[in-house]
Design a protein around this motif. Structure first.
Motif, PDB file in Angstrom:
ATOM      1  N   PRO A 122       0.796  -1.233   0.000  1.00  0.00           N
ATOM      2  CA  PRO A 122       0.000   0.000   0.000  1.00  0.00           C
ATOM      3  C   PRO A 122       0.824   1.277   0.000  1.00  0.00           C
ATOM      4  N   ASN A 123       1.942   1.308   0.715  1.00  0.00           N
ATOM      5  CA  ASN A 123       2.736   2.535   0.772  1.00  0.00           C
ATOM      6  C   ASN A 123       3.308   2.927  -0.579  1.00  0.00           C
ATOM      7  N   LEU A 124       3.453   1.961  -1.501  1.00  0.00           N
ATOM      8  CA  LEU A 124       3.929   2.302  -2.835  1.00  0.00           C
ATOM      9  C   LEU A 124       2.926   3.180  -3.570  1.00  0.00           C
ATOM     10  N   MET A 125       1.657   3.051  -3.222  1.00  0.00           N
ATOM     11  CA  MET A 125       0.620   3.848  -3.872  1.00  0.00           C
ATOM     12  C   MET A 125       0.464   5.218  -3.228  1.00  0.00           C
ATOM     13  N   SER A 165      -0.021  -6.238   2.670  1.00  0.00           N
ATOM     14  CA  SER A 165       1.354  -6.719   2.650  1.00  0.00           C
ATOM     15  C   SER A 165       2.285  -5.599   3.082  1.00  0.00           C
ATOM     16  N   SER A 166       3.023  -5.824   4.173  1.00  0.00           N
ATOM     17  CA  SER A 166       3.823  -4.745   4.720  1.00  0.00           C
ATOM     18  C   SER A 166       4.885  -5.287   5.652  1.00  0.00           C
ATOM     19  N   ASN A 167       5.764  -4.409   6.093  1.00  0.00           N
ATOM     20  CA  ASN A 167       6.638  -4.804   7.196  1.00  0.00           C
ATOM     21  C   ASN A 167       5.869  -4.602   8.512  1.00  0.00           C
ATOM     22  N   CYS A 168       6.491  -4.984   9.605  1.00  0.00           N
ATOM     23  CA  CYS A 168       5.831  -4.916  10.915  1.00  0.00           C
ATOM     24  C   CYS A 168       5.422  -3.482  11.263  1.00  0.00           C
ATOM     25  N   GLU A 169       6.286  -2.539  10.984  1.00  0.00           N
ATOM     26  CA  GLU A 169       6.038  -1.144  11.327  1.00  0.00           C
ATOM     27  C   GLU A 169       4.810  -0.603  10.596  1.00  0.00           C
ATOM     28  N   GLU A 170       4.716  -0.880   9.294  1.00  0.00           N
ATOM     29  CA  GLU A 170       3.573  -0.417   8.513  1.00  0.00           C
ATOM     30  C   GLU A 170       2.288  -1.113   8.949  1.00  0.00           C
ATOM     31  N   PHE A 171       2.405  -2.388   9.284  1.00  0.00           N
ATOM     32  CA  PHE A 171       1.238  -3.139   9.737  1.00  0.00           C
ATOM     33  C   PHE A 171       0.635  -2.512  10.990  1.00  0.00           C
ATOM     34  N   ASP A 188       0.741   0.490  11.934  1.00  0.00           N
ATOM     35  CA  ASP A 188       0.173   1.809  11.644  1.00  0.00           C
ATOM     36  C   ASP A 188      -1.088   1.758  10.786  1.00  0.00           C
ATOM     37  N   CYS A 189      -1.393   0.603  10.186  1.00  0.00           N
ATOM     38  CA  CYS A 189      -2.506   0.550   9.235  1.00  0.00           C
ATOM     39  C   CYS A 189      -3.847   0.353   9.955  1.00  0.00           C
ATOM     40  N   ASN A 190      -4.933   0.597   9.217  1.00  0.00           N
ATOM     41  CA  ASN A 190      -6.272   0.342   9.741  1.00  0.00           C
ATOM     42  C   ASN A 190      -6.577  -1.135   9.588  1.00  0.00           C
ATOM     43  N   LYS A 191      -6.683  -1.840  10.711  1.00  0.00           N
ATOM     44  CA  LYS A 191      -6.793  -3.296  10.673  1.00  0.00           C
ATOM     45  C   LYS A 191      -8.226  -3.757  10.932  1.00  0.00           C
TER      46      LYS A 191
END
Length: 261
Positions: A164-167, A196-202, A204-207
């Motif tokens: 997602p961060n690529l977008m 799909s992300s690393n732990c840090e991005e996960f 921070d995301c809306n889960k």
């Protein structure tokens, strides 16, 4: 919530193999993805997975950016240097894929290499039938066009979605490119609806408790410490693998892709 912790770059080099093998044996990762074009390092990774009983937890890490290809025609494309080694830096040259590799002969050359890597993966006896890739190269349009028919041919079940961060990149052209690719990819039946992300991005995301999330890691032993050396962490700060695992356990159950079916 169901969580997949993947160890990318299995087979890249001896030190990575050692770290990933330790991560798999000790449960820090629930699956690994292997680069099949790295010669002795690949063979070492295959042996480690068989000897330690996790061969069924290894998927394909498609690689068109590092090492030497398994096929010949691709050496005539812009993905390779004059010595026949992969040279493409898809982080800094992502838009060049459109400029230099959209000709039919280039797409067919890329398809030949993708098929060679798929065949080698299957010849090793791996059964996971899931694909991700080094530097997200499978989500570059020419590569996706080349790869897509092979997924059906070899009965692959799933493929890693776009990060997602690529977008959300600050570079407008890249942001548009990745959003278009994400739309194209979502039309495919091989899309798995997960983050799909690393732990840090996960973190921070809306889960959502009902979703499946993949967290990619890059295990490496540095000064005797097992670290996740994913460059996508903010500030490139490495994290200890046991900390990554324990943090993720707070959110859900760890499993692998074939458990989703």
């Amino acid at each position: 919530m169901r969580i997949i912790i993947n160890a990318d770059d299995f087979g890249r080099e001896d030190s990575r193999n050692t770290a990933i093998n330790y991560s798999m044996i000790n449960g820090y990762c629930s699956q690994a993805s292997i680069m099949v074009n790295m010669n002795d390092f690949t063979d070492e990774a295959v042996k480690l997975s068989k000897d330690n009983g996790y061969q069924d937890k290894v998927c394909l890490h498609l690689n068109l950016t590092l090492g030497k290809p398994l096929s010949k025609k691709i050496t005539g494309t812009s993905l390779c240097d004059k010595n026949g080694f992969f040279k493409f830096n898809c982080v800094n040259e992502v838009l060049k894929t459109l400029k230099h590799n959209m000709r039919l002969k280039d797409i067919l050359a890329i398809r030949e290499e993708c098929e060679a890597q798929i065949k080698k993966y299957l010849d090793y006896g791996f059964t996971q039938k899931h694909i991700d890739s080094h530097n997200w190269i499978h989500l570059h349009l020419p590569v996706w066009i080349a790869l897509h028919p092979l997924l059906k041919k070899y009965k692959f079940r799933s493929i890693r979605p776009i990060r997602p961060n690529l977008m959300k990149t600050g570079r407008k052209k890249l942001r548009i490119y990745y959003n278009i690719m994400n739309f194209i990819f979502k039309l495919s039946k091989y899309h798995v609806n997960n983050y799909s992300s690393n732990c840090e991005e996960f973190i921070d995301c809306n889960k959502s408790d009902n979703d499946v999330y993949e967290i990619f890691t890059h295990p490496k032993i540095v000064n005797g410490i097992l670290l996740d050396c994913s460059d996508s962490y903010k500030g490139n700060a490495y994290k200890e693998m046991n900390e990554v695992y324990n943090e993720l356990l707070k959110y859900g159950t760890v499993l692998r892709y074939d458990c989703l079916k």
